[in-house]
Design a protein around this motif. Structure first.
Motif, PDB file in Angstrom:
ATOM      1  N   UNK A  25       0.843  -1.297  -0.057  1.00 35.41           N
ATOM      2  CA  UNK A  25       0.015  -0.002   0.008  1.00 35.41           C
ATOM      3  C   UNK A  25       0.817   1.257   0.047  1.00 35.41           C
ATOM      4  N   UNK A  26       2.070   1.102   0.928  1.00 41.00           N
ATOM      5  CA  UNK A  26       2.947   2.566   0.806  1.00 41.00           C
ATOM      6  C   UNK A  26       3.472   2.627  -0.597  1.00 41.00           C
ATOM      7  N   UNK A  27       3.876   1.589  -1.106  1.00 41.31           N
ATOM      8  CA  UNK A  27       4.477   1.838  -2.475  1.00 41.31           C
ATOM      9  C   UNK A  27       3.679   2.289  -3.561  1.00 41.31           C
ATOM     10  N   UNK A  28       2.327   1.752  -3.288  1.00 42.63           N
ATOM     11  CA  UNK A  28       1.404   2.474  -4.334  1.00 42.63           C
ATOM     12  C   UNK A  28       1.181   3.769  -4.076  1.00 42.63           C
ATOM     13  N   UNK A  29       0.992   4.375  -2.842  1.00 42.74           N
ATOM     14  CA  UNK A  29       0.658   5.646  -2.524  1.00 42.74           C
ATOM     15  C   UNK A  29       1.940   6.679  -3.035  1.00 42.74           C
ATOM     16  N   UNK A  30       2.994   6.238  -2.523  1.00 41.10           N
ATOM     17  CA  UNK A  30       4.378   6.991  -2.972  1.00 41.10           C
ATOM     18  C   UNK A  30       4.408   6.975  -4.789  1.00 41.10           C
ATOM     19  N   UNK A  31       4.199   5.862  -5.399  1.00 37.04           N
ATOM     20  CA  UNK A  31       4.185   5.555  -6.754  1.00 37.04           C
ATOM     21  C   UNK A  31       3.275   6.359  -7.445  1.00 37.04           C
ATOM     22  N   UNK A  51       8.275  16.688   1.448  1.00 36.44           N
ATOM     23  CA  UNK A  51       7.061  17.740   1.433  1.00 36.44           C
ATOM     24  C   UNK A  51       5.944  17.185   0.472  1.00 36.44           C
ATOM     25  N   UNK A  52       6.301  16.131  -0.282  1.00 34.60           N
ATOM     26  CA  UNK A  52       5.021  15.475  -1.053  1.00 34.60           C
ATOM     27  C   UNK A  52       4.858  13.929  -0.322  1.00 34.60           C
ATOM     28  N   UNK A  53       5.898  13.194  -0.536  1.00 36.02           N
ATOM     29  CA  UNK A  53       5.727  11.868  -0.358  1.00 36.02           C
ATOM     30  C   UNK A  53       5.448  11.483   1.257  1.00 36.02           C
ATOM     31  N   UNK A  54       6.153  12.119   2.078  1.00 41.19           N
ATOM     32  CA  UNK A  54       5.845  11.657   3.521  1.00 41.19           C
ATOM     33  C   UNK A  54       4.374  12.212   3.853  1.00 41.19           C
ATOM     34  N   UNK A  55       3.920  13.282   3.472  1.00 41.65           N
ATOM     35  CA  UNK A  55       2.706  13.873   3.893  1.00 41.65           C
ATOM     36  C   UNK A  55       1.563  12.926   3.107  1.00 41.65           C
ATOM     37  N   UNK A  56       1.803  12.427   1.970  1.00 41.53           N
ATOM     38  CA  UNK A  56       0.749  11.619   1.403  1.00 41.53           C
ATOM     39  C   UNK A  56       0.723  10.155   2.233  1.00 41.53           C
ATOM     40  N   UNK A  57       1.877   9.657   2.659  1.00 39.19           N
ATOM     41  CA  UNK A  57       2.042   8.352   3.432  1.00 39.19           C
ATOM     42  C   UNK A  57       1.277   8.802   4.943  1.00 39.19           C
ATOM     43  N   UNK A  58       1.621   9.734   5.366  1.00 40.46           N
ATOM     44  CA  UNK A  58       0.967  10.137   6.765  1.00 40.46           C
ATOM     45  C   UNK A  58      -0.405  10.086   6.687  1.00 40.46           C
ATOM     46  N   UNK A  59      -0.888  10.884   5.718  1.00 37.30           N
ATOM     47  CA  UNK A  59      -2.397  10.909   5.638  1.00 37.30           C
ATOM     48  C   UNK A  59      -3.159   9.479   5.339  1.00 37.30           C
ATOM     49  N   UNK A  60      -2.382   8.531   4.748  1.00 37.74           N
ATOM     50  CA  UNK A  60      -2.887   7.219   4.513  1.00 37.74           C
ATOM     51  C   UNK A  60      -2.533   6.408   5.646  1.00 37.74           C
ATOM     52  N   UNK A 110       4.883   4.928   8.866  1.00 35.53           N
ATOM     53  CA  UNK A 110       5.778   4.049   9.473  1.00 35.53           C
ATOM     54  C   UNK A 110       6.644   3.162   8.552  1.00 35.53           C
ATOM     55  N   UNK A 111       5.965   3.082   7.033  1.00 38.55           N
ATOM     56  CA  UNK A 111       6.679   2.294   5.854  1.00 38.55           C
ATOM     57  C   UNK A 111       7.667   3.003   5.164  1.00 38.55           C
ATOM     58  N   UNK A 112       8.006   4.342   5.396  1.00 41.98           N
ATOM     59  CA  UNK A 112       8.814   5.075   4.816  1.00 41.98           C
ATOM     60  C   UNK A 112      10.456   4.416   4.923  1.00 41.98           C
TER      61      UNK A 112
END
Length: 288
Positions: A79-85, A126-135, A139-141
């Motif tokens: 899921x984290x890979x999908x959000x960041x990609x 500023x882009x990837x970490x906030x998106x992961x946090x919102x989802x 902790x997957x970073x």
């Protein structure tokens, strides 16, 4: 454990009793043998139940829990890979432009990626970490960071999809090439502006008081100076296009280049209202 020891003693007792009676009394022997078999069966069932309660059942539960944890970890990783990609895909064009602008090439032809590496870290922060946090996946970073950095670099390094096949000579105004002639670069910039709805005119080799391309859309006029450079563009180009805007009585002014801009150029552009653009940004240039 004490109960298990007692049950083992119960298993041994019938055998001891049988050994105490000789085979000269076969009827009595068969009767005691039957009772011993029944006692042994009961003792074995008790031992099996105790082993199930004290060992096998907890082990099975722990195994099931471990399997569930592994499945959950794999699912969250994917899921984290999908959000960041997904964010990388949405920002791919901007990443390509920023890398082209920030990887400076010195006079010896050596590329310096330091500014691009800082930009890449800024994008992740500023882009990837906030998106992961919102989802709920921040902790997957640490787990996906290296793979996402690899995918980010691939996305930023991919070539732009050309509008025509690059089968002609290097200096073809339809297709950008760092070896193209400056005049063809001006025509290339004019072509990209037309894609975003501007009517354009290339002023020619002599220029027109610092204007390489004059563009109009609706009631607005834009003057553009084009710089096909291998080094950062300085504030001289900003000064020239700002003067050209006054001369043409234009509404907007821009310096367009394939190269990055110096800090002095960016500072002067902010104070004079001049747009500093990579040529690929002309495809959808629509200032407010």
């Amino acid at each position: 454990m004490q109960r298990l020891a007692l049950l083992f003693l119960l298993l041994l007792t019938p055998a001891i009793g049988l050994a105490a009676h000789p085979a000269s009394h076969p009827a009595r022997y068969r009767q005691q043998e039957s009772r011993a078999h029944a006692a042994t069966t009961i003792a074995l069932e008790e031992i099996a139940a105790l082993l199930l309660l004290t060992g096998t059942a907890p082990l099975a539960a722990r195994g099931a829990r471990r399997a569930l944890v592994r499945r959950t970890r794999r699912r969250r990783y994917r899921q984290a890979l999908d959000v960041a990609t997904s964010e990388l895909t949405a920002q791919r064009r901007t990443l390509q432009i920023r890398k082209l602008q920030l990887v400076a090439v010195d006079a010896y032809g050596t590329a310096d990626p330091a500014r691009w590496h800082r930009e890449r870290a800024y994008f992740c922060r500023t882009r990837l970490l906030p998106r992961l946090a919102a989802a709920g996946l921040a902790d997957q970073w640490p787990l996906i960071g290296r793979e996402i950095q690899r995918r980010l670099e691939l996305a930023a390094s991919a070539p732009f999809v050309a509008d025509v096949a690059q089968s002609g000579p290097a200096s073809d105004p339809r297709v950008f090439d760092p070896l193209m002639q400056p005049g063809d670069y001006e025509r290339h910039c004019a072509m990209l502006l037309r894609m975003s709805g501007w009517d354009t005119r290339v002023t020619g080799a002599s220029g027109d008081q610092g204007t390489d391309v004059l563009a109009r859309r609706g009631s607005r006029t834009l003057v553009v100076q084009c710089k096909l450079y291998r080094r950062p563009v300085g504030n001289g180009a900003v000064q020239e296009v700002a003067a050209a805007r006054l001369h043409q009585r234009a509404d907007l002014a821009a310096v367009v280049s394939n190269a990055p801009f110096t800090a002095a150029a960016r500072q002067l552009a902010r104070s004079t209202g001049v747009h500093l653009l990579h040529h690929e940004q002309l495809r959808d240039f629509a200032p407010a």
